[in-house]
Write an enzyme that holds these catalytic residues in place. Structure first.
Site, PDB file in Angstrom:
ATOM      1  N   ALA A 110       0.808  -1.200  -0.038  1.00  0.00           N
ATOM      2  CA  ALA A 110       0.080   0.048  -0.015  1.00  0.00           C
ATOM      3  C   ALA A 110       0.911   1.135  -0.038  1.00  0.00           C
ATOM      4  O   ALA A 110       0.331   2.220  -0.279  1.00  0.00           O
ATOM      5  CB  ALA A 110      -0.827  -0.049   1.356  1.00  0.00           C
ATOM      6  N   ARG A 147      10.060   7.994  -3.083  1.00  0.00           N
ATOM      7  CA  ARG A 147      11.473   8.405  -3.718  1.00  0.00           C
ATOM      8  C   ARG A 147      11.550   7.686  -5.006  1.00  0.00           C
ATOM      9  O   ARG A 147      12.806   7.980  -5.454  1.00  0.00           O
ATOM     10  CB  ARG A 147      12.444   7.851  -2.564  1.00  0.00           C
ATOM     11  CG  ARG A 147      12.597   8.427  -1.527  1.00  0.00           C
ATOM     12  CD  ARG A 147      13.429   7.848  -0.329  1.00  0.00           C
ATOM     13  NE  ARG A 147      14.525   7.556  -0.551  1.00  0.00           N
ATOM     14  CZ  ARG A 147      15.164   6.422   0.008  1.00  0.00           C
ATOM     15  NH1 ARG A 147      14.669   5.874   1.171  1.00  0.00           N
ATOM     16  NH2 ARG A 147      16.364   6.076  -0.279  1.00  0.00           N
ATOM     17  N   LYS A 187       4.723   1.970  -6.973  1.00  0.00           N
ATOM     18  CA  LYS A 187       6.372   1.205  -6.623  1.00  0.00           C
ATOM     19  C   LYS A 187       6.354  -0.153  -6.891  1.00  0.00           C
ATOM     20  O   LYS A 187       7.301  -0.507  -7.500  1.00  0.00           O
ATOM     21  CB  LYS A 187       6.745   1.476  -5.391  1.00  0.00           C
ATOM     22  CG  LYS A 187       8.284   0.914  -5.148  1.00  0.00           C
ATOM     23  CD  LYS A 187       8.697   1.382  -3.709  1.00  0.00           C
ATOM     24  CE  LYS A 187       8.420   0.854  -2.696  1.00  0.00           C
ATOM     25  NZ  LYS A 187       9.283   1.300  -1.428  1.00  0.00           N
ATOM     26  N   ASN A 245      13.292   1.061  -2.549  1.00  0.00           N
ATOM     27  CA  ASN A 245      12.771   2.313  -2.095  1.00  0.00           C
ATOM     28  C   ASN A 245      12.912   3.512  -3.095  1.00  0.00           C
ATOM     29  O   ASN A 245      12.477   4.736  -3.203  1.00  0.00           O
ATOM     30  CB  ASN A 245      12.924   3.107  -0.769  1.00  0.00           C
ATOM     31  CG  ASN A 245      12.462   2.161   0.262  1.00  0.00           C
ATOM     32  OD1 ASN A 245      11.512   1.850   0.522  1.00  0.00           O
ATOM     33  ND2 ASN A 245      13.581   1.390   1.191  1.00  0.00           N
ATOM     34  N   TYR A 299      13.897  -9.404 -47.122  1.00  0.00           N
ATOM     35  CA  TYR A 299      12.663  -9.003 -46.304  1.00  0.00           C
ATOM     36  C   TYR A 299      11.869 -10.337 -46.678  1.00  0.00           C
ATOM     37  O   TYR A 299      11.487 -10.233 -47.980  1.00  0.00           O
ATOM     38  CB  TYR A 299      11.891  -7.682 -46.465  1.00  0.00           C
ATOM     39  CG  TYR A 299      10.623  -7.717 -45.933  1.00  0.00           C
ATOM     40  CD1 TYR A 299      10.603  -8.100 -44.309  1.00  0.00           C
ATOM     41  CD2 TYR A 299       9.336  -7.665 -46.271  1.00  0.00           C
ATOM     42  CE1 TYR A 299       9.248  -8.480 -43.574  1.00  0.00           C
ATOM     43  CE2 TYR A 299       8.248  -8.143 -45.713  1.00  0.00           C
ATOM     44  CZ  TYR A 299       8.302  -8.415 -44.238  1.00  0.00           C
ATOM     45  OH  TYR A 299       6.907  -8.533 -43.480  1.00  0.00           O
ATOM     46  N   ASN A 311       4.272  -8.432 -49.620  1.00  0.00           N
ATOM     47  CA  ASN A 311       3.103  -9.359 -48.837  1.00  0.00           C
ATOM     48  C   ASN A 311       1.914  -8.353 -48.353  1.00  0.00           C
ATOM     49  O   ASN A 311       1.171  -8.838 -47.963  1.00  0.00           O
ATOM     50  CB  ASN A 311       3.733  -9.959 -47.798  1.00  0.00           C
ATOM     51  CG  ASN A 311       4.410  -9.084 -46.602  1.00  0.00           C
ATOM     52  OD1 ASN A 311       4.926  -7.921 -47.032  1.00  0.00           O
ATOM     53  ND2 ASN A 311       4.108  -9.507 -45.322  1.00  0.00           N
TER      54      ASN A 311
HETATM   55  C1  UD1 Z   1       9.490  -2.047   8.761  1.00  0.00           C
HETATM   56  C2  UD1 Z   1       9.495  -2.554  10.062  1.00  0.00           C
HETATM   57  C3  UD1 Z   1      10.846  -2.661  10.580  1.00  0.00           C
HETATM   58  C4  UD1 Z   1      11.757  -3.330   9.737  1.00  0.00           C
HETATM   59  C5  UD1 Z   1      11.455  -2.755   7.990  1.00  0.00           C
HETATM   60  C6  UD1 Z   1      12.425  -3.472   7.252  1.00  0.00           C
HETATM   61  C7  UD1 Z   1       7.354  -2.201  11.194  1.00  0.00           C
HETATM   62  C8  UD1 Z   1       6.678  -1.175  12.121  1.00  0.00           C
HETATM   63  N1  UD1 Z   1       8.426  -1.896  10.989  1.00  0.00           N
HETATM   64  O1  UD1 Z   1       9.829  -0.637   8.682  1.00  0.00           O
HETATM   65  O2  UD1 Z   1      10.927  -3.299  11.831  1.00  0.00           O
HETATM   66  O3  UD1 Z   1      13.153  -3.195   9.885  1.00  0.00           O
HETATM   67  O4  UD1 Z   1      10.088  -2.634   7.783  1.00  0.00           O
HETATM   68  O5  UD1 Z   1      12.332  -2.892   5.737  1.00  0.00           O
HETATM   69  O6  UD1 Z   1       6.822  -3.233  10.619  1.00  0.00           O
HETATM   70  N2  UD1 Z   1       3.240  -0.666   4.263  1.00  0.00           N
HETATM   71  C9  UD1 Z   1       1.594  -0.625   3.973  1.00  0.00           C
HETATM   72  N3  UD1 Z   1       0.920  -0.124   4.672  1.00  0.00           N
HETATM   73  C10 UD1 Z   1       1.308   0.699   5.768  1.00  0.00           C
HETATM   74  C11 UD1 Z   1       2.822   1.104   5.969  1.00  0.00           C
HETATM   75  C12 UD1 Z   1       3.635   0.004   5.152  1.00  0.00           C
HETATM   76  O7  UD1 Z   1       1.268  -1.503   3.089  1.00  0.00           O
HETATM   77  O8  UD1 Z   1       0.648   1.536   6.194  1.00  0.00           O
HETATM   78  C13 UD1 Z   1       3.997  -1.569   3.387  1.00  0.00           C
HETATM   79  C14 UD1 Z   1       4.954  -0.725   2.700  1.00  0.00           C
HETATM   80  O9  UD1 Z   1       4.288  -0.536   1.334  1.00  0.00           O
HETATM   81  C15 UD1 Z   1       5.979  -1.648   2.627  1.00  0.00           C
HETATM   82  C16 UD1 Z   1       6.150  -2.420   3.846  1.00  0.00           C
HETATM   83  O10 UD1 Z   1       4.713  -2.064   4.263  1.00  0.00           O
HETATM   84  O11 UD1 Z   1       5.901  -2.665   1.525  1.00  0.00           O
HETATM   85  C17 UD1 Z   1       6.927  -1.875   4.810  1.00  0.00           C
HETATM   86  O12 UD1 Z   1       6.699  -0.567   5.118  1.00  0.00           O
HETATM   87  P1  UD1 Z   1       7.883   0.579   5.389  1.00  0.00           P
HETATM   88  O13 UD1 Z   1       7.190   1.921   5.752  1.00  0.00           O
HETATM   89  O14 UD1 Z   1       8.911   0.512   4.356  1.00  0.00           O
HETATM   90  O15 UD1 Z   1       8.341  -0.198   6.878  1.00  0.00           O
HETATM   91  P2  UD1 Z   1       9.458   0.671   7.865  1.00  0.00           P
HETATM   92  O16 UD1 Z   1       8.682   1.563   8.504  1.00  0.00           O
HETATM   93  O17 UD1 Z   1      10.560   1.053   7.234  1.00  0.00           O
HETATM   94 CA    CA Z   2      10.876   0.073   4.048  1.00  0.00          CA
END
Ligand code: UD1
Ligand code: CA
Length: 455
Positions: free
Chosen positions: A9, A14, A21, A226, A365, A385
């Site tokens: 989601a 970036r 993405k 990302n 061709y 052709n």
């Molecule tokens: C998350 C983890 C963290 C881990 C890291 C690894 C949590 C709270 N933290 O952090 O421990 O080290 O991933 O990359 O889980 N997403 C949704 N909906 C949301 C939020 C995120 O679908 O509301 C999806 C994002 O699109 C992505 C994934 O979940 O595919 C991770 O989201 P991201 O924001 O990258 O997680 P981090 O906060 O970096």
């Molecule tokens: Ca992440």
């Protein structure tokens, strides 16, 4: 029973793109398609994709795929909140386990996921790894006897916790019934005001439920994307891995660092691939095939002992054994080249058969044609052709010799063993075994003088 929830989601700001993405590609296939493909290898009873930003585009990209559920998360309030949206569609069986994957971590392999599921042992399991630079990741907090206690997000961690270098990759598995219960208890009183999926680990420990950990077999498996730079980096890592697998299988790559596979490549024994080639879709190279530098080969089958020389472009073509293609050949969809045939430089063949031992060595061709065996097609020959509306067939029977610069205006047939004189524009069938030509008689004008410039 296995549920797989894929989190997809997020915005992907970036990437600086109007495409969501997870639809950006690695090795010619969207990241989400990689995740779904690896998920399917585990034969889950359900795959639920949580979509948000660009939800319609993501759903449309997979509209043709069966066995996927999409749920909308709007607004996005964290990874725990994302999994909550999937709860209504999860398989409820008491034995059911739910595996959470990320749509932007495309290359996690099915054997790593199996190891993670094995590490559950009735409880929860997390996929973790040690990083020299753990900045930004959630850290794994273990007790004195090494048991996982909880996960603390970077932004919530104490100075001491920030020194921990075992990180949460984000991928985890939990018993579905307990997971639902824990999700309903999540709170967002943390540094980011989000519902953290990672908080279920502390809840499990508090209930005395075991928390196991598994680790990826290779570090590139858990790399997320990302930015375009991370996408490019992952592309090279994955290409290197694919190259390594081919080398292990006995294929010679002139330079594994200059090799791109965007699909599947099946090779026989002693195949040689020179630098800068791109393979797309499903390609088969039988025993002893040699591919010269800078070829593009898409959805094609190449028979044993065939040599494809530099800068050739093949798309949905089929080539027999010991043929010679290129340099600079273009085989378009439906090109079917027989054993020992030759297709040389600047020859384009589309939707046509070229029989065994036939040759079109330069500048031709051939479209919508059936060319028999041992036919020689001279330089500059073309099949006309297309009349601007419809396509027509050309038939050239065995042992025909076609002189240079000939136009075959289809529909037309050249009988077995016929010869066409150079420069012929063939508009009617040419009889077998005879010379046919259309040519104005050559003349010389006696006494003719070149004009001179007027003063
Ligand atoms: C998350 C983890 C963290 C881990 C890291 C690894 C949590 C709270 N933290 O952090 O421990 O080290 O991933 O990359 O889980 N997403 C949704 N909906 C949301 C939020 C995120 O679908 O509301 C999806 C994002 O699109 C992505 C994934 O979940 O595919 C991770 O989201 P991201 O924001 O990258 O997680 P981090 O906060 O970096
Ligand atoms: Ca992440």
């Amino acid at each position: 029973m296995l549920n797989i929830v894929i989190l997809a989601a997020g915005l992907g700001k970036r990437m600086q793109s109007s495409l969501p993405k997870v639809l950006h590609a690695v090795a010619g296939k969207s990241m989400l398609a990689h995740v779904i493909e690896n998920a399917r290898m585990l034969e889950p009873s359900r795959i639920v994709v949580v979509v948000g930003h660009g939800a319609d585009a993501v759903k449309a990209a997979f509209a043709h795929e069966a066995g996927l559920d999409f749920v909308l998360q709007s607004p996005q309030q964290g990874t725990g909140h994302a999994v909550m949206q999937a709860v209504p569609v999860l398989d409820d069986d008491p034995q059911s386990v739910t595996l959470v994957l990320y749509g932007d971590v495309p290359l996690v392999q099915s054997n790593t996921l199996r190891n993670l599921l094995d590490a559950c042992g009735g409880g929860v399991a997390i996929l973790t790894e040690k990083l020299s630079d753990p900045t930004g990741y959630g850290r794994i907090v273990r007790n004195g006897s090494g048991q996982v206690q909880r996960i603390v997000e970077h932004k919530d961690a104490t100075a001491e916790e920030l020194t921990l270098n075992e990180v949460n990759t984000g991928i985890l598995a939990a018993p579905t019934a307990r997971l639902k219960h824990w999700l309903s208890q999540l709170r967002n009183d943390n540094a980011q005001g989000e519902y953290y999926l990672t908080d279920i680990i502390g809840m499990a420990v508090a209930e005395g439920i075991s928390v196991g950990a598994a680790h990826p077999s290779a570090s590139w498996e858990t790399l997320g994307v990302n930015s375009r730079a991370q996408q490019a980096q992952l592309e090279r890592l994955w290409q290197a891995e694919q190259a390594r697998r081919l080398l292990d299988d006995g294929v010679t790559l002139a330079d594994p660092g200059r090799f791109d596979l965007r699909g599947t490549l099946q090779c026989g024994r002693d195949v040689f691939i020179d630098v800068g080639c791109v393979f797309e879709g499903h390609v088969v190279l039988e025993d002893g095939v040699r591919v010269g530098p800078h070829c593009v080969i898409r959805h094609s089958h190449v028979g044993a002992g065939t040599f494809i020389d530099a800068f050739s472009h093949l798309d949905n073509a089929r080539i027999g054994q010991s043929a010679r293609i290129g340099p600079y050949a273009r085989l378009r969809p439906g090109a079917d080249i027989g054993d020992t045939a030759h297709v040389g430089n600047f020859v384009e063949i589309k939707n046509s058969q070229l029989g065994k031992g036939s040759k079109a060595n330069h500048l031709a061709y051939i479209g919508d044609a059936h060319v028999g065996e041992r036919v020689n097609i001279g330089a500059g020959t073309i099949t006309c052709n297309y009349d601007g509306v419809n396509k027509f067939q050309t038939v050239i029977e065995d042992d025909v010799f076609i002189g240079s610069d000939t136009q075959l205006v289809a529909p037309v047939r050249v009988g077995k063993g016929a010869t066409l004189g150079a420069g012929t524009t063939l508009t009617k069938d040419a009889p077998a075994g005879q010379l046919t030509l259309s040519r104005t008689r050559q003349q010389t004008v006696p006494g003719w003088q070149r004009p001179v410039k007027k003063s």
